[in-house]
Design an enzyme around this catalytic site. Structure first.
Site, mmCIF file in Angstrom:
data_model
loop_
_atom_site.group_PDB
_atom_site.id
_atom_site.type_symbol
_atom_site.label_atom_id
_atom_site.label_comp_id
_atom_site.label_asym_id
_atom_site.label_seq_id
_atom_site.Cartn_x
_atom_site.Cartn_y
_atom_site.Cartn_z
ATOM 1 C CE1 TYR A 116 40.075 -11.412 4.465
ATOM 2 C CE2 TYR A 116 41.653 -12.955 5.550
ATOM 3 C CZ TYR A 116 41.258 -11.475 5.371
ATOM 4 O OH TYR A 116 41.754 -10.643 6.059
ATOM 5 C CB CYS A 117 39.600 -18.249 7.651
ATOM 6 S SG CYS A 117 39.063 -19.794 6.941
ATOM 7 C CG ASN A 118 45.241 -19.199 8.592
ATOM 8 O OD1 ASN A 118 45.716 -18.189 8.090
ATOM 9 N ND2 ASN A 118 45.945 -19.628 9.856
#
Lengths: 162, 140
Positions: A116-118
């Protein structure tokens, strides 16, 4: 009309049967081998390796991590330190090359990985998933809602440097 | 048959026949690769995937050949329509099960997603129906 329909159906069945007979006669030896347990060597790997990670939603992330999936934070280390999903490992996309070998030693290639990221505007987790698949991991998912969706759902977060 | 209907009939028959001829030929040329594609659907017991891979291309080839040759067009269109309908059902289960696999529709190893294949098959099914319905029953 009914006789016509019956004729068409009958002829369709004949086409199928003829095709089956042709197929069996051309591939009889192969089928004999297969059904006697001697599968062709080229068929050992039944599934082609996936090229793209599979997207998963928040509920699936919670289920999969509870079942032992490995969470990976693709953001920069400073953002990870400010807050990340519980138990997530930091593997910033920009530093993958230098950390990949250590990561390989720590995470087996048959592990379920969620990256995941932002959130939805951030492509890093997807790109990271593509690179992990190319590097040999077989089951990679992407949590596209990422850190913002997790945090905004009121779920617990952890803080601290990697 | 009006001129327009005749042209539409021959066009849909030839396109449909050509598609199935091609699909059958390339799959018959590499049965084991096609068996792998069939196995990816996770529907049949493993060895049975080979049985499908060994026979299905010949059915497609025969039906395609008849369509191109303008012989037994309605039965051949029925076969292609039946195959396409069954295949669309299977593809729908692929989408429902969330499998990310190549459909194995034409060239083994070429990548087409299940959703893309579903759309394409909807078009092929329309061709089957058009060919079947436009066929002049008095023709051989």
């Amino acid at each position: 009309m009914i006789a016509e329909t019956r004729r068409i159906l009958l002829e369709a069945v004949v086409i199928v049967l003829l095709g089956v007979v042709l197929g069996l006669s051309f591939n009889g030896r192969l089928l004999l081998n297969v059904f006697s347990g001697r599968l062709p060597q080229t068929q050992v790997e039944t599934e082609p390796r996936a090229l793209y990670p599979v997207p998963v939603d928040l509920a699936a992330v919670r289920e999969l991590t509870a079942a032992g999936a490995v969470l990976i934070d693709a953001r920069a280390a400073e953002l990870y330190a400010d807050g990340h999903l519980p138990g997530a490992r930091s593997l910033p996309l920009g530093e993958m090359d230098e950390h990949l070998e250590a990561f390989r030693r720590a995470v087996p290639t048959d592990a379920v990985i969620i990256t995941y990221c932002n959130g939805y505007g951030c492509p890093d987790s997807f790109d990271q998933g593509v690179r992990l698949l190319a590097a040999g991991w077989r089951d990679v998912r992407v949590f596209e809602g990422g850190y913002p969706e997790w945090r905004d759902a009121g779920l617990p977060v952890e803080q601290g440097a990697p | 048959m009006s001129r327009f209907t005749r042209i539409a009939y021959h066009l849909s028959r030839l396109v449909l026949g050509g598609l199935f001829l091609y699909a059958g030929l390339v799959k018959a040329g590499d049965v084991t690769a096609f068996a792998r594609d069939v196995a990816n659907y996770k529907i049949l017991p493993y060895s049975w995937n080979y049985l499908v891979a060994a026979t299905l291309p010949y059915i497609e080839f025969l039906a395609g050949l008849l369509l191109v040759a303008n012989r037994r067009v309605r039965p051949a269109a029925l076969v292609t329509g039946g195959l396409t309908a069954v295949f669309m059902l299977i593809l729908a289960t692929v989408v429902a099960r969330g499998l990310d696999i190549d459909c194995g529709c034409f060239r083994p190893g070429g990548h087409t997603t299940a959703t893309q294949a579903l759309w394409r098959d909807a078009g092929i099914l329309l061709l089957c129906i058009a060919t079947y319905r436009l066929r002049d029953r008095s023709a051989p």
